[in-house]
Design a protein around this motif. Structure first.
Motif, PDB file in Angstrom:
ATOM      1  N   ILE A 114       0.832  -1.207   0.000  1.00 11.12           N
ATOM      2  CA  ILE A 114       0.000   0.000   0.000  1.00 11.12           C
ATOM      3  C   ILE A 114       0.866   1.257   0.000  1.00 11.12           C
ATOM      4  CG2 ILE A 114      -0.324   0.364   2.470  1.00 11.12           C
ATOM      5  CD1 ILE A 114      -3.126   0.475  -0.124  1.00 11.12           C
ATOM      6  N   LEU A 115       2.144   1.123   0.341  1.00 10.73           N
ATOM      7  CA  LEU A 115       3.050   2.273   0.272  1.00 10.73           C
ATOM      8  C   LEU A 115       3.129   2.839  -1.142  1.00 10.73           C
ATOM      9  CD1 LEU A 115       5.940   1.201   2.658  1.00 10.73           C
ATOM     10  CD2 LEU A 115       4.364   3.127   2.958  1.00 10.73           C
ATOM     11  N   ILE A 116       2.954   1.984  -2.138  1.00 11.85           N
ATOM     12  CA  ILE A 116       2.939   2.455  -3.526  1.00 11.85           C
ATOM     13  C   ILE A 116       1.732   3.371  -3.750  1.00 11.85           C
ATOM     14  CG2 ILE A 116       2.742   1.752  -5.951  1.00 11.85           C
ATOM     15  CD1 ILE A 116       4.175  -0.888  -5.062  1.00 11.85           C
ATOM     16  N   ALA A 117       0.575   2.957  -3.251  1.00 10.16           N
ATOM     17  CA  ALA A 117      -0.631   3.784  -3.379  1.00 10.16           C
ATOM     18  C   ALA A 117      -0.499   5.076  -2.581  1.00 10.16           C
ATOM     19  CB  ALA A 117      -1.851   2.998  -2.924  1.00 10.16           C
ATOM     20  N   ILE A 118       0.059   5.005  -1.386  1.00 12.12           N
ATOM     21  CA  ILE A 118       0.254   6.208  -0.573  1.00 12.12           C
ATOM     22  C   ILE A 118       1.207   7.162  -1.282  1.00 12.12           C
ATOM     23  CG2 ILE A 118       1.221   7.085   1.594  1.00 12.12           C
ATOM     24  CD1 ILE A 118       0.098   4.537   2.946  1.00 12.12           C
ATOM     25  N   GLY A 119       2.279   6.618  -1.838  1.00 14.98           N
ATOM     26  CA  GLY A 119       3.213   7.455  -2.605  1.00 14.98           C
ATOM     27  C   GLY A 119       2.532   8.111  -3.800  1.00 14.98           C
ATOM     28  N   GLY A 120       1.706   7.335  -4.517  1.00 15.97           N
ATOM     29  CA  GLY A 120       0.965   7.891  -5.649  1.00 15.97           C
ATOM     30  C   GLY A 120       0.010   8.986  -5.215  1.00 15.97           C
ATOM     31  N   ALA A 121      -0.656   8.793  -4.071  1.00 17.19           N
ATOM     32  CA  ALA A 121      -1.574   9.817  -3.552  1.00 17.19           C
ATOM     33  C   ALA A 121      -0.817  11.090  -3.186  1.00 17.19           C
ATOM     34  CB  ALA A 121      -2.326   9.276  -2.342  1.00 17.19           C
ATOM     35  N   LEU A 122       0.343  10.932  -2.583  1.00 20.77           N
ATOM     36  CA  LEU A 122       1.142  12.106  -2.223  1.00 20.77           C
ATOM     37  C   LEU A 122       1.644  12.844  -3.462  1.00 20.77           C
ATOM     38  CD1 LEU A 122       3.164  10.685   0.798  1.00 20.77           C
ATOM     39  CD2 LEU A 122       1.303  12.363   0.856  1.00 20.77           C
ATOM     40  N   ILE A 123       2.077  12.095  -4.461  1.00 18.81           N
ATOM     41  CA  ILE A 123       2.522  12.721  -5.715  1.00 18.81           C
ATOM     42  C   ILE A 123       1.352  13.431  -6.389  1.00 18.81           C
ATOM     43  CG2 ILE A 123       3.361  12.234  -8.053  1.00 18.81           C
ATOM     44  CD1 ILE A 123       5.076   9.976  -6.751  1.00 18.81           C
ATOM     45  N   GLY A 124       0.181  12.789  -6.417  1.00  9.71           N
ATOM     46  CA  GLY A 124      -1.003  13.407  -7.007  1.00  9.71           C
ATOM     47  C   GLY A 124      -1.405  14.682  -6.294  1.00  9.71           C
ATOM     48  N   THR A 125      -1.323  14.677  -4.971  1.00  6.33           N
ATOM     49  CA  THR A 125      -1.644  15.871  -4.188  1.00  6.33           C
ATOM     50  C   THR A 125      -0.655  16.983  -4.480  1.00  6.33           C
ATOM     51  OG1 THR A 125      -2.566  14.480  -2.449  1.00  6.33           O
ATOM     52  CG2 THR A 125      -2.002  16.736  -1.847  1.00  6.33           C
ATOM     53  N   TYR A 126       0.616  16.628  -4.583  1.00  7.21           N
ATOM     54  CA  TYR A 126       1.650  17.619  -4.901  1.00  7.21           C
ATOM     55  C   TYR A 126       1.420  18.214  -6.288  1.00  7.21           C
ATOM     56  CZ  TYR A 126       6.207  19.668  -5.806  1.00  7.21           C
ATOM     57  OH  TYR A 126       7.215  20.541  -6.121  1.00  7.21           O
ATOM     58  N   LEU A 127       1.121  17.344  -7.270  1.00  5.13           N
ATOM     59  CA  LEU A 127       0.857  17.828  -8.628  1.00  5.13           C
ATOM     60  C   LEU A 127      -0.372  18.732  -8.679  1.00  5.13           C
ATOM     61  CD1 LEU A 127       1.632  14.662 -10.787  1.00  5.13           C
ATOM     62  CD2 LEU A 127       2.959  16.781 -10.625  1.00  5.13           C
ATOM     63  N   TYR A 128      -1.398  18.376  -7.907  1.00  6.63           N
ATOM     64  CA  TYR A 128      -2.577  19.236  -7.843  1.00  6.63           C
ATOM     65  C   TYR A 128      -2.205  20.622  -7.322  1.00  6.63           C
ATOM     66  CZ  TYR A 128      -6.896  21.377  -6.343  1.00  6.63           C
ATOM     67  OH  TYR A 128      -7.912  22.267  -6.153  1.00  6.63           O
ATOM     68  N   GLY A 129      -1.370  20.661  -6.293  1.00  2.00           N
ATOM     69  CA  GLY A 129      -0.925  21.950  -5.756  1.00  2.00           C
ATOM     70  C   GLY A 129      -0.176  22.767  -6.791  1.00  2.00           C
ATOM     71  N   LEU A 130       0.617  22.100  -7.618  1.00  2.00           N
ATOM     72  CA  LEU A 130       1.348  22.805  -8.669  1.00  2.00           C
ATOM     73  C   LEU A 130       0.423  23.312  -9.783  1.00  2.00           C
ATOM     74  CD1 LEU A 130       4.539  20.587  -9.191  1.00  2.00           C
ATOM     75  CD2 LEU A 130       4.399  22.803  -8.040  1.00  2.00           C
ATOM     76  N   LEU A 131      -0.576  22.506 -10.137  1.00  2.00           N
ATOM     77  CA  LEU A 131      -1.445  22.812 -11.275  1.00  2.00           C
ATOM     78  C   LEU A 131      -2.765  23.469 -10.889  1.00  2.00           C
ATOM     79  CD1 LEU A 131      -0.957  19.444 -13.189  1.00  2.00           C
ATOM     80  CD2 LEU A 131       0.184  21.621 -13.638  1.00  2.00           C
ATOM     81  N   ARG A 132      -2.983  23.707  -9.627  1.00  2.00           N
ATOM     82  CA  ARG A 132      -4.283  24.186  -9.142  1.00  2.00           C
ATOM     83  C   ARG A 132      -4.784  25.427  -9.865  1.00  2.00           C
ATOM     84  NH1 ARG A 132      -6.187  26.736  -3.604  1.00  2.00           N
ATOM     85  NH2 ARG A 132      -8.375  26.236  -3.846  1.00  2.00           N
ATOM     86  N   ASP A 133      -3.905  26.381 -10.114  1.00  2.00           N
ATOM     87  CA  ASP A 133      -4.326  27.641 -10.765  1.00  2.00           C
ATOM     88  C   ASP A 133      -4.760  27.421 -12.196  1.00  2.00           C
ATOM     89  OD1 ASP A 133      -3.727  28.942  -8.421  1.00  2.00           O
ATOM     90  OD2 ASP A 133      -1.685  29.447  -9.037  1.00  2.00           O
ATOM     91  N   ARG A 134      -4.331  26.334 -12.829  1.00  2.00           N
ATOM     92  CA  ARG A 134      -4.672  26.079 -14.233  1.00  2.00           C
ATOM     93  C   ARG A 134      -5.853  25.129 -14.407  1.00  2.00           C
ATOM     94  NH1 ARG A 134       1.176  24.672 -14.686  1.00  2.00           N
ATOM     95  NH2 ARG A 134       2.188  26.661 -14.483  1.00  2.00           N
ATOM     96  N   LEU A 135      -6.366  24.602 -13.310  1.00  2.00           N
ATOM     97  CA  LEU A 135      -7.476  23.640 -13.379  1.00  2.00           C
ATOM     98  C   LEU A 135      -8.817  24.345 -13.211  1.00  2.00           C
ATOM     99  CD1 LEU A 135      -5.912  20.826 -11.162  1.00  2.00           C
ATOM    100  CD2 LEU A 135      -6.113  20.854 -13.647  1.00  2.00           C
ATOM    101  N   PRO A 136      -9.887  23.745 -13.778  1.00  2.00           N
ATOM    102  CA  PRO A 136     -11.211  24.366 -13.617  1.00  2.00           C
ATOM    103  C   PRO A 136     -11.708  24.253 -12.181  1.00  2.00           C
ATOM    104  CG  PRO A 136     -11.423  22.259 -14.736  1.00  2.00           C
ATOM    105  CD  PRO A 136      -9.942  22.524 -14.580  1.00  2.00           C
ATOM    106  N   HIS A 137     -12.129  25.383 -11.639  1.00  2.00           N
ATOM    107  CA  HIS A 137     -12.666  25.403 -10.262  1.00  2.00           C
ATOM    108  C   HIS A 137     -14.014  26.046 -10.300  1.00  2.00           C
ATOM    109  CE1 HIS A 137      -8.533  24.449  -9.035  1.00  2.00           C
ATOM    110  NE2 HIS A 137      -9.147  23.849  -8.027  1.00  2.00           N
TER     111      HIS A 137
END
Length: 137
Positions: A114-137
């Motif tokens: 499950i560490l793989i899934a946790i790592g993927g979730a953390l990477i996804g959260t980080y990417l969202y933080g980077l791309l947040r201003d460019r995503l539809p809200h």
């Protein structure tokens, strides 16, 4: 000592998740294949309890643990944000067989993969933080 109640709440959450089988990959797959009501019952119970808790917080003007008032601010209603975000979250949930809370319960059970899934979730959260201003809200 102030954080002890949060640790106890987390432990109780883990016990409830494990005893209700909400951390089971098989139960999650049954839900996504519409083969069993089990997970829908758990999710429905959580939604009802959340609605009741929100009502009580608003009715009694409850405060958080620091004494600040709890304020609910309405979100903007936008179809793309929920379709895109829900699709990404649902795909991740279906592929890994775990959503964020139960991932850590699985880790506590010693399921190291499950560490793989946790790592993927953390990477996804980080990417969202980077791309947040460019995503539809």
């Amino acid at each position: 000592m102030k954080g002890l109640k949060f640790i106890v709440a987390g432990i109780l959450f883990g016990i409830v998740m494990s005893k209700s089988e909400a951390i089971s990959w098989y139960r999650i797959q049954e839900m996504f294949r519409f083969q069993a009501f089990h997970m829908y019952g758990i999710i429905g119970t959580a939604v009802v309890l959340g609605a009741i808790a929100t009502y009580l917080i608003k009715k009694y003007n409850m405060k958080d643990y620091q004494g600040n008032p709890i304020i609910f601010t309405p979100k903007e209603k936008s179809v793309p944000r929920y379709l895109i975000g829900g699709t990404i979250f649902g795909l991740g949930w279906a592929l890994t067989g775990a959503c964020p809370g139960p991932m850590f319960v699985n880790l506590g059970y010693g399921y190291w993969a499950i560490l793989i899934a946790i790592g993927g979730a953390l990477i996804g959260t980080y990417l969202y933080g980077l791309l947040r201003d460019r995503l539809p809200h």
